[in-house]
Design an enzyme around this catalytic site. Structure first.
Site: not given
Ligand code: GAL
Length: 695
Positions: A144, A304
């Site tokens: 990110e 994700e």
């Molecule tokens: C996303 C990030 C992950 C984890 C997730 C939950 O933004 O890429 O590494 O941090 O959020 O917080």
């Protein structure tokens, strides 16, 4: 690639004896890929130049035994303590001059040459080590990018880089002085070396400088990623490269970043604890995937996808029964070829203890696991056929980082927001089940029947030519308030009245404007009900069980409210008035106009319409553009289509916890239980397939 579902896995958080149980459970669930190691810098390089990949080798081999492929993340989002202690100059400095310290993540300055070197070393070592490992298929660069870099670094290295970037852009300091308007408040510079980063000032900021500052930072981050992409391409030419984007986050221009990637990924958390009522509006969830799909104009991966309650210090809501599969299928419906769930198992320690995974802290599979497993089992064959399918959309909305940057520093009032404006247009189309692509400022427009370019505030001279060509050839374009206000350097246009370079196309003059803020004005135009303006729009209505669409006439009345901003429009250069203000001294003045230009039409909207007014504007624009409104449903149902050589796939998604109806969708059901045609139980999804030959 026959890989459609996976998980973000952190084996280093668990005893090694557990790994095999995890791999077995993943296999049983139907997961075929994991992302590993994107925060494991210290585990892989515990001291400078000392590398240890043995633990990761063991994880990769074990996963291979269970048929699970691996994507490796480069770990540059989490520089380890040894590195920060040895090279404290890599810590970022905020606009107040404070240095941010170790203890979270991305405590780094991405311009620092020493830090760049350390990043190259770890990425090179990883690539060399894994280049021949057949179970590794690709790379995620960093994590990110831009997240945690909202307050840009103001360290001496960034200042130097900013000066270089400006020199490259302007060539001479005289030109910069002119284009930044430094005559104002005696801000002239004698040389590029005198220029500061825009930190905390005693009062105000220079809009032209701020626009460059944001563009510079985006370029810097893209360059940071490029250094890694170059290494990976050279050493691992057979592996793909991707990155997990954050939809509308604007620190990095994802159109630019996308050029480095084989495909883009989205991180999708519809039940984020930070949203109102802990739920992102469903149209926004759809728009997020549509946007990321549009960066490369290809299907995406979700790197994700929410797999449980979200949370750091605070926690969001529990996904209701069948809501996780529903949210996953919404991502697929809008363009995902593969969905990787974040995270495999809720972590027992660290900042994200409450960001729940597929498995709870106990590691014992529960409802999340069972629901997703069932969905995957049914979706696998559909995914095989669906891979590569794209929507064929007639409508595009322009999404421009420059407008966002310029309006961020000068929002006009507390209620004017570029992204909200984009989403208002999007949501009206979404409600009518009209699919949307997003386009950048240089993207071709020809294939679209309707293009909406909200808040075209900062423009290059070519922008007007591009739109004139599009409309001249028959396209329908919606321009809105604040179009043509500034030139590319963020300086107000003085050569002609607003909408400046778009005046010919829009056929209007804005005689005055008003920054309404919270005030709204009634649009209730007597004229709009007159012969001339009471245009009848038609929409196709198909009823359940009927194959032939029935035409229903809807009367188009331009009523509602003008919010946030009010342009007082004189339809004096050829345009006709579509809607007028209905109160105060504005009464009778045009708020929405339409001009015929060549073979097409340019509609100009001089306010932020409330949903009622927006719906009539969109209905009129769709009619002008001859875009068919095909599907119909109760509120809360997302209907959209993807197609490829295997067929046309229509997703019908009940995004609510109530039963819903839909009409007008044909084909054979390839996913979902069709208890009764046209009825969706809470959070249920139906997918229909039509063969191409049957159209
Ligand atoms: C996303 C990030 C992950 C984890 C997730 C939950 O933004 O890429 O590494 O941090 O959020 O917080």
């Amino acid at each position: 690639m026959n890989i459609h579902f996976g998980a973000d896995y952190y084996p280093e958080h668990w005893p090694e004896e557990r790994w095999e149980t995890d791999a077995g459970l993943m296999k049983e669930m139907g997961l075929k890929v994991v992302r590993l190691a994107e925060f494991s810098w210290h585990k892989m390089e515990p001291q400078e130049g000392v590398f240890d990949f043995e633990w990761l080798d063991r994880a990769v081999y074990l996963l291979e035994k269970y048929g699970i492929k691996v994507i490796l993340g480069t770990p540059t989002a989490a520089p380890p303590a040894w590195l920060v202690n040895k090279y404290p100059e890599i810590l970022p400095v905020d606009h107040m001059g404070n240095t941010h310290g170790f203890g979270g993540r991305h405590h780094d300055c991405q311009s620092n040459p020493g830090y760049r070197k350390l990043c190259s070393q770890i990425v090179t070592a990883m690539c060399e080590h894994f280049k021949d490992n057949a179970n590794v298929i690709g790379w995620q660069i960093d994590n990110e990018l831009g997240n945690s870099h909202d307050d840009f670094c103001n360290c001496p290295s960034c200042r130097r880089k900013f000066q270089e970037w400006l020199k490259n852009k302007y060539g001479t300091i005289e030109k910069l002085n002119e284009k930044w308007g430094t005559a104002f408040w005696s801000q002239d510079y004698n040389s590029f070396e005198e220029i500061f980063t825009p930190g905390l000032t005693a009062a105000g900021e220079n809009p032209s400088q701020m626009l460059d500052w944001r563009c510079f930072h985006s370029d810097l981050i893209v360059d940071f990623a490029k250094a890694q992409a170059d290494i990976i391409r050279t050493i691992c030419p057979n592996h793909f490269i991707t990155h997990n984007c954050m939809d509308f986050a604007d620190t990095v221009n994802y159109y630019d970043l996308g050029k480095l990637l084989d495909f883009a990924c989205q991180d999708q958390y519809p039940l984020g604890y930070w949203f109102e009522n802990c739920k992102m509006s469903v149209y926004r969830a759809a728009a997020c995937v549509d946007l990321v799909r549009s960066f490369k104009k290809e299907p995406v991966w979700i790197m994700e996808q929410e797999a449980g309650i979200t949370g750091w210090g605070k926690m969001g809501r529990l996904p209701k029964p069948e809501e996780l599969p529903e949210m996953t299928l919404q991502s697929i419906a809008h363009g995902a070829d593969c969905v990787v769930f974040f995270r495999w198992r809720s972590c027992a320690f660290g900042t994200e203890q409450y960001w729940h995974g597929i498995l709870p802290h106990s590691g014992i599979p529960g409802r999340n696991y069972a629901e997703l497993k069932k969905m995957i089992e049914h979706m696998e064959p559909v995914m095989d056929e669906l891979t590569g399918a794209m929507p064929k959309n007639d409508v595009a909305i322009e999404y421009s980082y420059r407008q966002q940057y310029a309006l961020r520093s000068q929002p006009h009032n507390d209620y004017l927001n570029y992204q909200n404006q984009i989403l208002k247009y999007y949501s009206s189309l979404y409600d009518k089940h009209i699919g949307v692509d997003f386009v950048g400022e240089k993207d071709p427009l020809e294939k679209y029947k309707l293009v909406i370019a909200p808040l075209k505030y900062v423009s290059y001279a070519e922008d007007a030519e591009r739109f004139e060509k599009y409309v001249g050839n028959g396209g329908v374009l919606i321009l809105t308030m604040r179009a043509g206000v500034k030139d590319e350097f963020n300086i107000c246009n003085t050569s002609e009245p607003l909408p400046g370079i778009y005046r010919r196309l829009a056929g209007i003059t804005i005689s005055e404007y008003d920054s309404l803020g919270q005030v709204s004005l009634v649009v209730d135009d007597e004229n709009s009900k007159s012969e001339e303006n009471a245009v009848k729009a038609t929409a196709a209505l198909a009823k359940a069980g009927e194959t032939a669409a029935k035409e229903k006439e809807i009367s188009e009345k331009f009523s509602g409210k003008a919010c946030v901003w009010a342009d007082l429009i004189e339809a004096d250069c050829g345009a006709v008035s579509l809607a007028r203000y209905g109160e105060e001294f504005y009464k009778g003045t045009t708020v929405v106009s339409m001009n015929t230009y060549g073979k097409g039409k340019c509609i100009y909207v001089g306010c932020e319409p409330d949903s009622e007014l927006m719906d009539s504007i969109i209905a009129r624009a769709l009619k002008e553009a001859d875009v068919n409104v095909g599907f119909r449903s109760d509120e809360g149902v997302d209907i959209c289509t993807r197609e490829n050589e295997n067929g046309i796939f229509t997703f019908v998604i009940n995004t609510t916890c109530e039963q819903k109806h839909y009409f007008g969708v044909g084909g054979s059901l390839v996913y979902g239980e069709d208890d009764e045609e046209g009825i969706l139980r809470p959070f249920c999804v139906h997918i229909y397939k039509k063969d191409r030959k049957h159209g």
